[in-house]
Design a protein around this motif. Structure first.
Motif, short mmCIF file in Angstrom:
data_model
loop_
_atom_site.label_atom_id
_atom_site.label_comp_id
_atom_site.label_asym_id
_atom_site.label_seq_id
_atom_site.Cartn_x
_atom_site.Cartn_y
_atom_site.Cartn_z
N PHE A 5 -20.36 46.25 -15.49
CA PHE A 5 -20.89 46.39 -16.85
C PHE A 5 -19.82 45.95 -17.86
CE2 PHE A 5 -23.56 49.35 -14.51
CZ PHE A 5 -24.81 49.15 -15.07
N PRO A 6 -19.43 44.67 -17.84
CA PRO A 6 -18.45 44.21 -18.84
C PRO A 6 -19.04 44.29 -20.24
CG PRO A 6 -19.45 42.33 -17.75
CD PRO A 6 -19.95 43.56 -17.02
N PRO A 7 -18.20 44.42 -21.26
CA PRO A 7 -18.72 44.56 -22.63
C PRO A 7 -19.44 43.31 -23.12
CG PRO A 7 -16.33 44.26 -22.65
CD PRO A 7 -16.73 44.45 -21.22
N ASN A 8 -19.02 42.14 -22.65
CA ASN A 8 -19.66 40.88 -23.03
C ASN A 8 -19.15 39.79 -22.07
OD1 ASN A 8 -17.07 39.96 -24.05
ND2 ASN A 8 -17.47 41.29 -25.82
N VAL A 9 -19.53 38.56 -22.32
CA VAL A 9 -19.19 37.47 -21.39
C VAL A 9 -17.68 37.20 -21.35
CG1 VAL A 9 -19.50 35.63 -23.10
CG2 VAL A 9 -19.85 35.13 -20.67
N ALA A 10 -16.96 37.64 -22.38
CA ALA A 10 -15.50 37.46 -22.39
C ALA A 10 -14.79 38.50 -21.54
CB ALA A 10 -14.97 37.51 -23.82
N GLY A 11 -15.51 39.50 -21.06
CA GLY A 11 -14.90 40.51 -20.20
C GLY A 11 -14.10 41.54 -21.00
N TRP A 12 -13.34 42.35 -20.27
CA TRP A 12 -12.50 43.37 -20.91
C TRP A 12 -11.21 42.72 -21.41
CZ3 TRP A 12 -14.89 44.28 -16.11
CH2 TRP A 12 -15.91 45.23 -16.14
N LYS A 13 -10.80 43.05 -22.63
CA LYS A 13 -9.61 42.44 -23.21
C LYS A 13 -8.33 42.92 -22.55
CE LYS A 13 -11.62 41.65 -27.79
NZ LYS A 13 -11.56 41.99 -29.23
N GLY A 14 -8.33 44.18 -22.09
CA GLY A 14 -7.14 44.72 -21.42
C GLY A 14 -6.00 44.97 -22.38
N GLY A 15 -4.79 45.16 -21.83
CA GLY A 15 -3.60 45.39 -22.65
C GLY A 15 -3.72 46.66 -23.47
N ASN A 16 -3.31 46.58 -24.74
CA ASN A 16 -3.35 47.74 -25.62
C ASN A 16 -4.77 48.21 -25.92
OD1 ASN A 16 -0.57 47.67 -25.74
ND2 ASN A 16 -0.51 46.52 -27.67
N ASN A 17 -5.75 47.33 -25.65
CA ASN A 17 -7.14 47.70 -25.91
C ASN A 17 -7.64 48.82 -25.00
OD1 ASN A 17 -8.09 45.58 -27.97
ND2 ASN A 17 -7.06 44.35 -26.41
N TRP A 18 -6.90 49.08 -23.91
CA TRP A 18 -7.32 50.17 -23.03
C TRP A 18 -7.11 51.54 -23.69
CZ3 TRP A 18 -10.46 48.32 -19.93
CH2 TRP A 18 -10.21 47.23 -19.09
N ILE A 19 -6.28 51.58 -24.70
CA ILE A 19 -5.86 52.86 -25.26
C ILE A 19 -6.41 53.06 -26.67
CG2 ILE A 19 -3.87 54.25 -25.99
CD1 ILE A 19 -4.06 53.97 -22.99
N ASP A 20 -7.06 54.20 -26.87
CA ASP A 20 -7.33 54.71 -28.21
C ASP A 20 -7.07 56.21 -28.15
OD1 ASP A 20 -9.58 55.96 -27.11
OD2 ASP A 20 -10.92 54.35 -27.70
N SER A 21 -7.26 56.90 -29.26
CA SER A 21 -6.87 58.31 -29.29
C SER A 21 -7.64 59.13 -28.26
CB SER A 21 -7.12 58.88 -30.70
OG SER A 21 -8.48 58.69 -31.08
N THR A 22 -8.90 58.79 -28.03
CA THR A 22 -9.73 59.56 -27.09
C THR A 22 -9.34 59.26 -25.64
OG1 THR A 22 -11.56 59.51 -28.67
CG2 THR A 22 -12.09 60.07 -26.38
N SER A 23 -9.25 57.97 -25.32
CA SER A 23 -8.96 57.61 -23.93
C SER A 23 -7.54 58.00 -23.52
CB SER A 23 -9.18 56.11 -23.71
OG SER A 23 -8.28 55.35 -24.49
N LEU A 24 -6.59 57.93 -24.49
CA LEU A 24 -5.21 58.33 -24.16
C LEU A 24 -5.15 59.82 -23.83
CD1 LEU A 24 -2.23 57.72 -23.88
CD2 LEU A 24 -1.95 58.13 -26.33
N LEU A 25 -5.85 60.62 -24.62
CA LEU A 25 -5.86 62.07 -24.38
C LEU A 25 -6.46 62.37 -23.00
CD1 LEU A 25 -5.10 64.69 -25.83
CD2 LEU A 25 -7.48 64.86 -26.61
#
Length: 465
Positions: free
Chosen positions: A337-357
């Protein structure tokens, strides 16, 4: 100075999904080039995923499914996608062909595809696995005729009288050259070349000569009666394709900060080898710079890499399969279930306040075996409200016995440093040694190892591989 253990862990975190310390210890006497050769050798043989059976009824194998069967297949498809997701996670965790599986995971993001049917995605996943360490050109030709990709980018609607440019655009922008290395005319002419590339009702590739444009095209400055194969071959003749792919591979396997000189060297190798992926990856994994300090622990592990690492290290399991899927959703990466045809951006995009917690709290739940309340981000076409998973559905279990046994001969006063050496790849000097001893359970040696390891896994540095 980077230790040999650290280098081995680095190799297995990047070329695989990490490895247990027990296994790392058995590899300590071997030089790195030998370990790289063994990784390639263990990936020479592999098994496909065959979890989902061919869904079309036997009496429909010549005509395709009828309307009622299509409805039934659609209703079943979401559950099948979850089953396929869990099956691949299991394969990543337990296969001996770890390098092939890691490369399949990379190509899954490069050729990001999402359709509402499980079986075509299983077929595509096996296609990527087959070519994961082979020739990129053969994989590109195969993916262009893959029914799931044809469905996703609407090439079944690409007809002589009404060209659809979706696949033609993405094959240049995302799969080969990258943005800025083609013109709008190239897109239009390539779309004409791919007209008639479709699939039939049995989910097989089919060329429809009636809808194909046989006229002359002008592509990248050349004129001819090109078809889709000719377009792909011309893209492969362009060195920019090797440069684009090597940049992406360097960012994923070496360092998000790209070293252009090294990418240029890798690109020369890749292009001159006829796009041999094994040749490219072996050069990368045996280069001295791959093991330099600046490249170790330089990458934030993706949600799937994190989950598989826990599974391999402490046998993480979920009471309900849905929790595995919801955890991927909450962390921001769901296989198939990729977000779109460009796939997951990765890198710092994996982290936001919710996912880091969630990442930092996850070890506590694993240690205690308690349920996880997951705030799942809404998927495509879901209601915008966050979905709260009930605690009972999020219960997990783990098996720490192998880890405890590995550290049984380490004195208590050296246990913290030994665990840090195994679980932390970079930023060791920043770690407050006294802080990780907070709330450790001294009830027994087993409790001490588990609680101390859990505290170290809760550090932000554990997220860096």
């Amino acid at each position: 100075m980077v230790s040999h253990q650290q280098k081995i862990q680095h190799l297995f975190l990047r070329a695989a999904f990490g490895e247990t310390l027990e296994t790392i210890h058995t590899l300590m006497t071997k030089p790195l080039p030998v370990l790289v050769d063994e990784l390639f050798a263990s990936s020479a043989e592999y098994k496909e995923i065959s979890y989902l059976p061919y869904p079309i009824n036997e009496n429909r194998e010549t005509k395709g499914p009828g309307g009622l069967q299509l409805v039934a297949m659609f209703i079943k498809s979401f559950g099948e996608m979850e089953d396929l997701n869990a099956e691949w996670i299991f394969k990543m965790t337990h296969t001996k062909a770890v390098l092939r599986e890691k490369m399949t995971f990379f190509w899954h993001n490069h050729f990001a595809t999402s359709v509402p049917w499980g079986y075509p995605l299983q077929v595509q996943n096996n296609l990527l696995r087959k070519h994961a360490l082979g020739k990129f050109g053969e994989m590109l030709h195969a993916i262009a005729k893959d029914p799931a990709m044809i469905m996703y980018l609407n090439n079944q609607q690409n007809k002589k009288d009404h060209p659809n440019e979706n696949f033609a655009r993405e094959v240049m922008e995302l799969f080969t050259l990258g943005e800025g290395h083609y013109t709008e005319k190239d897109v239009k002419e390539a779309a004409r070349a791919f007209t008639g590339w479709s699939h039939n009702k049995l989910w097989e590739y089919e060329f429809n000569e009636k809808t194909h444009d046989y006229g002359e095209k002008e592509f990248m400055g050349k004129k001819g009666n090109f078809n889709g194969n000719d377009i792909i071959d011309q893209l492969l003749e362009n060195k920019q394709t090797a440069r684009y792919l090597c940049t992406k591979i360097y960012r994923e396997f070496v360092n998000p900060k790209v070293n252009k000189d090294r990418v240029e060297i890798l690109s020369e190798t890749f292009f001159n080898s006829g796009y041999d992926i094994s040749v490219l990856m072996k050069q990368l994994f045996t280069s001295d710079w791959f093991y330099e300090k600046e490249n170790i622990g330089a990458k934030i592990c993706s949600p799937v890499e994190l989950i598989v690492r826990y599974k391999k290290t402490v046998g993480l399991e979920f009471k309900k399969q849905k929790t595995l899927i919801d955890l991927q959703k909450a962390l921001g990466q769901v296989l198939f279930f990729p977000p779109n045809v460009a796939g997951w951006k990765g890198g710092n995009n994996w982290i936001d306040s919710t996912s880091l917690l969630l990442r930092l709290n996850l070890p506590t739940h694993i240690v205690k075996g308690t349920g996880i309340n997951l705030k799942v981000k809404p998927a495509f076409e879901e209601k915008p409200e966050e979905v709260i998973v009930e605690e009972d559905g999020g219960k997990i279990k783990s098996d720490w016995s192998a880890l405890v046994n590995t550290f049984k001969n380490i004195p208590d006063e050296k246990l913290g440093e030994a665990l840090i050496e195994h679980f932390i790849q970079s930023g060791k000097e920043r770690i407050n040694r006294e802080l990780i001893k907070n709330n450790v359970n001294n009830k027994s040696r087993e409790h001490l190892v588990i609680s101390l390891a859990g505290n170290i896994m809760s550090l932000p540095e554990f997220q860096l591989i």
